[in-house]
Design an enzyme around this catalytic site. Structure first.
Site, PDB file in Angstrom:
ATOM      1  N   TRP A 180      -7.059  -3.745  -6.110  1.00  0.00           N
ATOM      2  CA  TRP A 180      -5.999  -2.780  -5.824  1.00  0.00           C
ATOM      3  C   TRP A 180      -6.255  -1.522  -6.650  1.00  0.00           C
ATOM      4  CZ3 TRP A 180      -3.147  -1.063  -9.974  1.00  0.00           C
ATOM      5  CH2 TRP A 180      -3.098  -1.881 -11.104  1.00  0.00           C
ATOM      6  N   GLU A 229      -8.405  -2.912 -16.478  1.00  0.00           N
ATOM      7  CA  GLU A 229      -7.209  -2.570 -17.254  1.00  0.00           C
ATOM      8  C   GLU A 229      -6.828  -1.106 -17.088  1.00  0.00           C
ATOM      9  OE1 GLU A 229      -5.073  -4.081 -19.337  1.00  0.00           O
ATOM     10  OE2 GLU A 229      -5.875  -6.111 -19.200  1.00  0.00           O
ATOM     11  N   GLU A 281      -3.208 -11.250 -23.901  1.00  0.00           N
ATOM     12  CA  GLU A 281      -3.148 -11.157 -22.441  1.00  0.00           C
ATOM     13  C   GLU A 281      -1.947 -11.951 -21.922  1.00  0.00           C
ATOM     14  OE1 GLU A 281      -4.766  -9.152 -20.608  1.00  0.00           O
ATOM     15  OE2 GLU A 281      -6.713  -8.771 -21.471  1.00  0.00           O
ATOM     16  N   THR A 316       1.170  -9.828 -22.559  1.00  0.00           N
ATOM     17  CA  THR A 316       1.366  -8.740 -21.597  1.00  0.00           C
ATOM     18  C   THR A 316       1.722  -9.307 -20.213  1.00  0.00           C
ATOM     19  OG1 THR A 316      -1.034  -8.634 -21.332  1.00  0.00           O
ATOM     20  CG2 THR A 316      -0.036  -6.936 -22.685  1.00  0.00           C
ATOM     21  N   ASP A 331      -2.914  -9.408 -12.982  1.00  0.00           N
ATOM     22  CA  ASP A 331      -4.191  -9.095 -13.640  1.00  0.00           C
ATOM     23  C   ASP A 331      -4.223  -9.678 -15.047  1.00  0.00           C
ATOM     24  OD1 ASP A 331      -5.314  -7.640 -11.617  1.00  0.00           O
ATOM     25  OD2 ASP A 331      -5.314  -5.708 -12.667  1.00  0.00           O
ATOM     26  N   HIS A 372      -6.863 -12.282 -16.776  1.00  0.00           N
ATOM     27  CA  HIS A 372      -7.588 -12.001 -18.034  1.00  0.00           C
ATOM     28  C   HIS A 372      -7.273 -13.058 -19.090  1.00  0.00           C
ATOM     29  CE1 HIS A 372      -7.711  -7.475 -16.759  1.00  0.00           C
ATOM     30  NE2 HIS A 372      -8.605  -8.215 -16.138  1.00  0.00           N
TER      31      HIS A 372
END
Ligand SMILES: [Fe+2]
Ligand SMILES: [Fe+2]
Length: 418
Positions: A114, A195, A248, A251, A280, A284
């Site tokens: 994307w 990222e 990760e 987040t 995402d 990760h």
């Protein structure tokens, strides 16, 4: 007009401030207005003096003074870097083909990825202005404390150059040339490239929505990248992969929660933006925790000691040196709003630890050295301790009336802290 919190009034329409940039800075509590012209002059004189060969120590002191702008966050840090056990480097050196086969397949090809444009009004289309108007209409429903969380998350993403730099300090995996063909070098660059879309997307959304003071947001990003970060990884790749696995997931949780709240607030497009970024982060997280699982398999004692080491040091958030030119406790204030809104809390910290303990089968490790066995006990007991402390501080916070603080990012409107 002050806003109430996201928790109290999810559908509240926040009021916009009309005060000017200079006026706002003058109102700053206990700080001098930032003189932009003189800052520009000082930077020019820095450039000139750097070319006139000053002794090295004087040059460094000069650079620090210029960059600091009175920010406590720029204080010099002098802790001793810890030594890396040689076994750690041997294990990492033996993992090249493993990384090739197990890590690189977790990357998404660019053609199938994307892009920020997929979620934003197309500026080359006739309907651009209409789409922007619709976006701004939807964003009116976002309360101030939600915006603070979203801006803080975006600034954290925008400091990506720092994270790539940090990654390239990990001994044995760093990208030696900037285009190195090792699986680690490929991963670092492709991870950074994936990222990079996160900050871009959130930045453009926030710019178009018209609800935030973009200049203050941008200044904060510039300060933050200039400050760097200090996660105490000390170039040790084991420490680095414990840290990145934790971060990760943190987040993933944080973007997942801003997605959930956006949905509750009726901003479905923003929900899909935050949800896509969270997905995402999840991918990760799987990559980094997979690396640590392999390290636990190859060197359980070393892995256990690094896990304990990073937990004892406490995982600092990547944006912990955040500063906007005025508020010296900006990161703590943002973290406090995030905690109060349930975007990222101390309970999440404990839950991440529990998750990693489970993924790395830490409780069932056997035949450890006595030092690693002690580390195992320490680590396994820690989440319950953090959980208890978090619950205690949460109930204390509920008893006390919340403190309120203005945020430059939202035109100095005030929001409740925890
Ligand atoms: Fe990200
Ligand atoms: Fe990430």
């Amino acid at each position: 007009m002050a806003s109430r919190g996201l928790l109290e009034s999810p559908m509240r329409i926040a009021a916009a401030s009309s005060s000017s940039f200079a006026g706002r800075l003058k109102l700053e509590e206990g700080s001098q207005p930032l003189n932009l012209k003189s800052t520009v002059r000082r930077r020019k004189s820095l450039k000139m003096s750097m070319t006139a060969s000053l002794p090295r120590e004087k040059q460094e002191a000069h650079v620090n003074t210029i960059l600091r702008d009175d920010a406590a966050s720029y204080r010099l840090r002098t802790r001793q870097v810890e030594h890396i056990p040689v076994e750690n480097l041997e294990v990492i050196a033996a993992m090249d083909s493993w990384a090739q086969e197990n890590l690189l397949p977790l990357l998404k090809p660019v053609a199938k990825s994307w892009q920020p444009q997929d979620f934003l009004p197309d500026s080359s289309s006739e309907s651009f202005l209409e789409e922007v108007r619709e976006l701004r209409e939807r964003a009116k429903e976002l309360p101030d404390d939600y915006l603070v969380c979203l801006v803080g998350d975006m600034i954290t993403e925008e400091a990506l150059p720092t994270y790539q730099t940090m990654f390239n300090t990990f001994e044995g995996v760093r990208d030696q040339t900037g285009c190195s063909n090792t699986p680690w070098g490929l991963w670092i660059r492709a991870w950074t490239a994936e990222e990079n879309r996160h900050g871009d997307l959130l930045n453009r959304y926030l710019y178009l929505c018209g609800r935030v003071d973009m200049r203050m947001v941008e200044s904060t990003t510039q300060y933050l990248i200039g400050s760097g970060m200090e996660p105490q990884i000390d170039q040790n790749p084991y420490n680095g992969f414990v840290y990145t696995s934790f971060q990760e997931r943190a987040t993933f949780i944080s973007h997942g929660n801003t997605a959930r709240h956006a949905k509750q607030l009726g901003e479905h497009k923003l929900a899909s933006i935050c949800g896509t970024i969270a997905a995402d982060e999840k991918r990760h997280e799987i990559a980094y925790s997979r690396i640590m699982s392999k390290i636990f398999e190859l060197d359980p004692n070393g892995a256990m000691l690094s896990f304990q080491d990073m937990m004892k040091k406490k995982i600092t958030m990547p944006a912990h040196l955040m500063y906007d030119g005025a508020n010296r406790s900006l990161f703590d204030d943002y973290a406090s709003v995030a905690q109060r809104c349930g975007v990222y809390t101390a309970l999440d910290y404990a839950s991440i630890m529990n998750h990693l303990i489970k993924v790395w089968n830490v409780e069932s490790l056997t035949d450890l050295s006595s030092e690693a066995q002690q580390a195992q006990e320490f680590v396994c007991q820690l989440p319950a301790r953090i959980h208890r402390l978090a619950e205690r501080s949460q109930s204390r916070a509920k008893r006390d009336s919340p403190r309120r603080k203005p945020f430059s990012w939202i035109h100095r409107r005030e929001v409740d802290l925890l």
